[in-house]
Write an enzyme that holds these catalytic residues in place. Structure first.
Site, mmCIF file in Angstrom:
data_model
loop_
_atom_site.group_PDB
_atom_site.id
_atom_site.type_symbol
_atom_site.label_atom_id
_atom_site.label_comp_id
_atom_site.label_asym_id
_atom_site.label_seq_id
_atom_site.Cartn_x
_atom_site.Cartn_y
_atom_site.Cartn_z
ATOM 1 N N GLU A 107 20.328 -16.360 -14.694
ATOM 2 C CA GLU A 107 21.129 -15.146 -14.786
ATOM 3 C C GLU A 107 20.591 -14.258 -15.895
ATOM 4 O O GLU A 107 20.501 -14.672 -17.048
ATOM 5 C CB GLU A 107 22.595 -15.478 -15.052
ATOM 6 C CG GLU A 107 23.492 -14.263 -15.212
ATOM 7 C CD GLU A 107 23.380 -13.295 -14.039
ATOM 8 O OE1 GLU A 107 22.959 -12.148 -14.269
ATOM 9 O OE2 GLU A 107 23.689 -13.687 -12.894
ATOM 10 N N GLY A 347 28.936 3.575 -1.845
ATOM 11 C CA GLY A 347 28.402 2.287 -1.427
ATOM 12 C C GLY A 347 27.538 1.651 -2.506
ATOM 13 O O GLY A 347 27.452 2.132 -3.629
ATOM 14 N N HIS A 402 33.015 -12.873 -1.049
ATOM 15 C CA HIS A 402 33.305 -14.158 -0.402
ATOM 16 C C HIS A 402 32.315 -14.463 0.721
ATOM 17 O O HIS A 402 32.073 -15.628 1.039
ATOM 18 C CB HIS A 402 34.750 -14.195 0.121
ATOM 19 C CG HIS A 402 35.143 -13.005 0.928
ATOM 20 N ND1 HIS A 402 35.506 -11.816 0.356
ATOM 21 C CD2 HIS A 402 35.236 -12.824 2.264
ATOM 22 C CE1 HIS A 402 35.827 -10.948 1.306
ATOM 23 N NE2 HIS A 402 35.656 -11.533 2.475
ATOM 24 N N HIS A 529 60.715 -18.892 8.253
ATOM 25 C CA HIS A 529 61.514 -17.670 8.364
ATOM 26 C C HIS A 529 62.452 -17.570 7.167
ATOM 27 O O HIS A 529 63.043 -18.566 6.776
ATOM 28 C CB HIS A 529 62.345 -17.701 9.660
ATOM 29 C CG HIS A 529 63.290 -16.538 9.789
ATOM 30 N ND1 HIS A 529 62.863 -15.282 10.135
ATOM 31 C CD2 HIS A 529 64.635 -16.457 9.578
ATOM 32 C CE1 HIS A 529 63.905 -14.463 10.153
ATOM 33 N NE2 HIS A 529 64.992 -15.161 9.830
#
Length: 559
Positions: A107, A347, A402, A529
Site C-alpha cells: 500500500e 465518475g 463490495h 410482520h
C-alpha cells in the site's frame, strides 16, 4: 472535453439563512451537469456467472489453522502479493490467509483506500447527519408523528469530525485485522517488474524486490476530472475534497448526477437534473422518474438544458466560480454562470499509472486493465498474463467497493483450485439518498433487449411502500419496489427499489439471483410482520407465473 449541462439552482428553505456499476466512466463527449443552492445542510453551517459460498471463520480459528500466515510455495517469497489495500485488496488478503496462503499486501497510501478514507465510509457519515437534519426540518412530517422541534442547527466542524473519526476507526479496524492474521503490510508504491516479480518502496528511498506465485492488482480509482475544469480543492473540488466539509457554500453546482453526485447533492440538500431523458443513467427509467418526483420536484430548482459547460474556473481575487456555457448544437457562447463552488462528480478513473504494466506487455483501455471473466489480466495480444489478476475499479467491470471484494475472493478461490466465476448480475448497488435507491440485475430496458435477443417473454411486478405497515408507521410511505422476471421459468432478472432502507432490502433479491432461487420458491418465504422486508414479500407474491413454471432445484441461474 466539453460538458453537456443541465443547470439547477435551488434557493434555501429559509430565506433568512442560507447554507452549502455500476458502470465505469464512459468518457462521453459531453459531461452532464447539475447545480444546486445550499439548503438542507442546515443540519449545521458483462455477463459471467457462478457462485461461491464463503465460510466465515473467526480470527482465532484462522490463526490456529494457518500458523503465521502460511508458508510460501517453494521458490517464492509469497504465495500471493496484492498491490493495493483498499476494500478489494483487504478482502482478498483475508480470504487468502484463511486458505493458508502466505500473503503480503502493498500500500502506497493508507489502508482502506478510497472507500474508507475518501468515499463510502465518510460520505455515509455526512449522509447520516443530513438525513437527520432533513427530518428535523420537515415540520409537516414531525407534526404527523406528534413531534415538535424548534430551530434545529448544526456544528460544521462537528459534522466534519464525525466523518473523519469514522474513517479513522474503520481504517484502524482494517489494519488491525490484517496484522492479527499475520498479513505482511509492505509500505510503498508497488511496481510489476516481470512475471511473478514486484518491487515496492517509498519515493526517495531504496526499493525492495519480492517474488510471488500470484499477483493481484487492486489499485482502485481516483476522481475523473474532464478537460476544461480547473481544480483548486477549495471552490472547484472533487468528492475527495468535499468529504472534508471545510465550508458550506451558499450556491454550489454539482457536475454529474450518478451515485456520487446524487449523494452529495443530498448532503447539500438539493438535487439537479441531467440533460437526459432520465435523472440517473444506469438506473431503471421508472425508478429514475420516481426519484425525480420525490428528490427533485419538491425543491426549488431551475434547469438550464441544451448547453455544454465548456470551462470551469475557480474563484479568484474575490470573483466567483465561473462556468462558461455554449450551445449544445451551434457550440456558440451562450451564458456564464457564477456560483460559490462547483463539485465535480463525473465518475472515477482507474489508478493504474506506474504499475509497470509495460514490463509485461499489458496495454490499458482508457486506463482500465483488460481482464477475462476470471479477473486474469490480458496482454496487448489478448493472451493471458500468467499468475496476474486485477480486481476492483482498476478493471472497470463494476466500480463498487463490495464488487472489488467479491472479485478478490473469487480470485483466491481459483488460486486454491476451486472453479469460481463471479456472477456480476447478482451484485447489488445502492445510492444513499433520502429515501434510498437500490438495484440488482437488469433494468427493464436491458431485460427487454435480452428477451428479444434470446426469444423469451418478461413480466414486471410492482409494490408500493404505501401498502407497508412499517413504512406507514414511520410516516415514510413514498417508495416503490419493482421486479423484472421470466413468467415461464420464474427467473429473477432484476429488482429495483426506491424507499425507506432500500439499500438494506435489496440483498434478499441479490442473494436469490446469486443462488439461483426462483420466484416460485422465494414467494413461500416467511417475513416478520410488521417489517419493511414485507415490501419484497408482497413483490414476489404478486408475480404471475405461467401454468407450466415448475419449482427450481436451487441451481445458479445463468446470466
Amino acid at each position: 472535453m466539453q460538458a453537456s449541462i443541465s443547470v439547477s439552482l435551488a434557493s434555501p428553505l429559509n430565506s433568512s439563512r442560507s447554507h452549502p456499476a455500476l458502470q465505469p466512466p464512459s468518457w462521453p463527449s459531453a459531461l452532464r451537469f447539475c447545480g444546486l443552492r445550499r439548503e438542507a445542510l442546515r443540519f449545521s453551517a458483462v455477463n459471467a456467472l457462478g457462485t461461491g459460498r464463503i465460510r466465515r471463520v473467526s480470527p482465532r480459528r484462522v490463526l490456529a489453522a494457518i500458523s503465521e500466515n502460511g508458508s510460501p510455495s517453494k521458490g517464492f517469497d509469497y504465495d500471493l502479493v496484492i498491490i493495493g489495500a483498499g476494500v478489494g485488496g483487504h478482502g482478498a488478503a483475508l480470504h487468502a490467509v484463511e486458505k493458508g496462503l502466505r500473503t503480503a499486501i502493498i500500500e502506497g497510501d493508507v489502508i482502506g483506500g478510497t472507500c474508507v478514507n475518501r468515499g463510502c465510509v465518510p460520505s455515509k457519515a455526512l449522509l447520516a447527519v443530513s438525513g437527520r437534519m432533513r427530518e428535523l426540518q420537515n415540520e409537516h412530517h414531525l407534526k404527523a408523528l406528534g413531534i415538535q422541534v424548534t430551530s434545529p442547527d448544526y456544528d460544521r466542524q462537528g459534522v466534519a469530525d464525525h466523518a473523519n473519526n469514522l474513517a479513522s476507526k474503520i481504517r484502524s479496524n482494517l489494519t488491525n485485522s490484517l496484522k492479527a492474521l499475520g498479513v505482511d503490510i509492505l509500505s510503498g508504491v508497488g511496481t510489476i517488474l516481470g512475471p511473478q516479480k514486484v518491487k515496492f518502496g517509498k519515493v526517495g528511498f531504496s526499493e525492495t524486490e519480492i517474488t510471488a506465485r500470484d499477483i493481484i492488482i487492486a489499485t482502485g480509482s481516483v476522481p475523473f476530472v474532464p478537460k476544461g475544469i480547473e481544480i483548486d480543492g477549495k471552490t472547484v473540488f472533487t468528492s475527495d475534497h468535499a468529504l472534508k466539509l471545510e465550508w458550506v457554500p451558499e450556491w454550489i453546482a454539482i457536475v454529474g448526477s450518478g451515485y456520487i453526485g446524487l449523494e452529495f447533492s443530498d448532503v447539500y440538500t438539493a438535487l439537479g437534473s441531467e440533460a437526459l431523458d432520465q435523472l440517473m443513467p444506469g438506473f431503471d427509467p421508472e425508478i429514475g422518474k420516481l426519484a425525480q418526483r420525490i428528490l427533485v420536484n419538491p425543491r426549488k430548482i431551475d434547469y438550464h438544458t441544451g448547453v455544454f459547460a465548456n470551462k470551469i474556473t475557480p474563484a479568484k481575487d474575490g470573483n466567483p466560480v465561473l462556468i462558461e456555457l455554449i450551445d449544445a448544437k451551434t457550440k456558440e457562447a451562450k451564458d456564464t454562470l457564477e456560483v460559490d463552488a462547483a463539485l465535480i462528480a463525473t465518475g472515477r478513473a482507474p489508478f493504474t499509472k506506474g504499475l509497470g504494466l509495460e514490463n509485461i506487455n499489458v496495454v490499458t483501455q482508457h486506463g482500465f486493465v483488460p481482464i477475462n471473466e476470471h479477473m486474469q489480466v490480458l496482454d496487448a495480444n489478448g493472451d493471458l498474463v500468467p499468475n496476474l489478476y486485477c480486481i476492483g475499479d482498476a478493471n472497470g467491470k463494476m466500480m463498487l467497493a463490495h464488487a472489488a471484494s467479491a472479485q478478490g475472493i473469487s480470485v483466491v478461490e481459483r488460486l486454491c483450485g476451486k472453479e469460481n466465476v463471479l456472477n456480476h448480475l447478482s451484485i447489488p448497488a445502492a445510492c444513499f439518498t433520502h429515501p434510498e435507491i437500490s438495484m440488482v440485475g437488469l433494468t427493464e430496458p436491458q431485460a427487454r433487449e435480452k428477451a428479444e435477443q434470446e426469444g423469451f417473454e418478461i413480466s414486471v411486478a410492482k409494490t408500493s411502500f404505501k401498502a407497508n405497515t412499517k413504512a406507514l408507521a414511520e410516516n415514510e410511505g413514498e417508495g416503490l419496489a419493482k421486479l423484472i422476471y421470466r413468467p415461464d421459468s420464474g427467473e429473477i432478472l432484476g429488482v429495483h427499489i426506491l424507499g425507506l432502507h432500500a439499500a438494506d432490502l435489496i440483498h434478499e433479491a441479490s442473494n436469490a439471483i446469486a443462488l439461483g432461487t426462483r420466484i416460485q420458491d422465494i414467494k413461500f418465504a416467511v417475513h416478520a410482520h410488521p417489517t419493511l422486508s414485507e415490501v419484497l414479500d408482497e413483490l414476489f407474491k404478486s408475480a404471475k407465473l405461467n401454468a407450466g413454471a415448475s419449482h427450481s432445484v436451487n441451481e445458479p441461474v445463468t446470466a
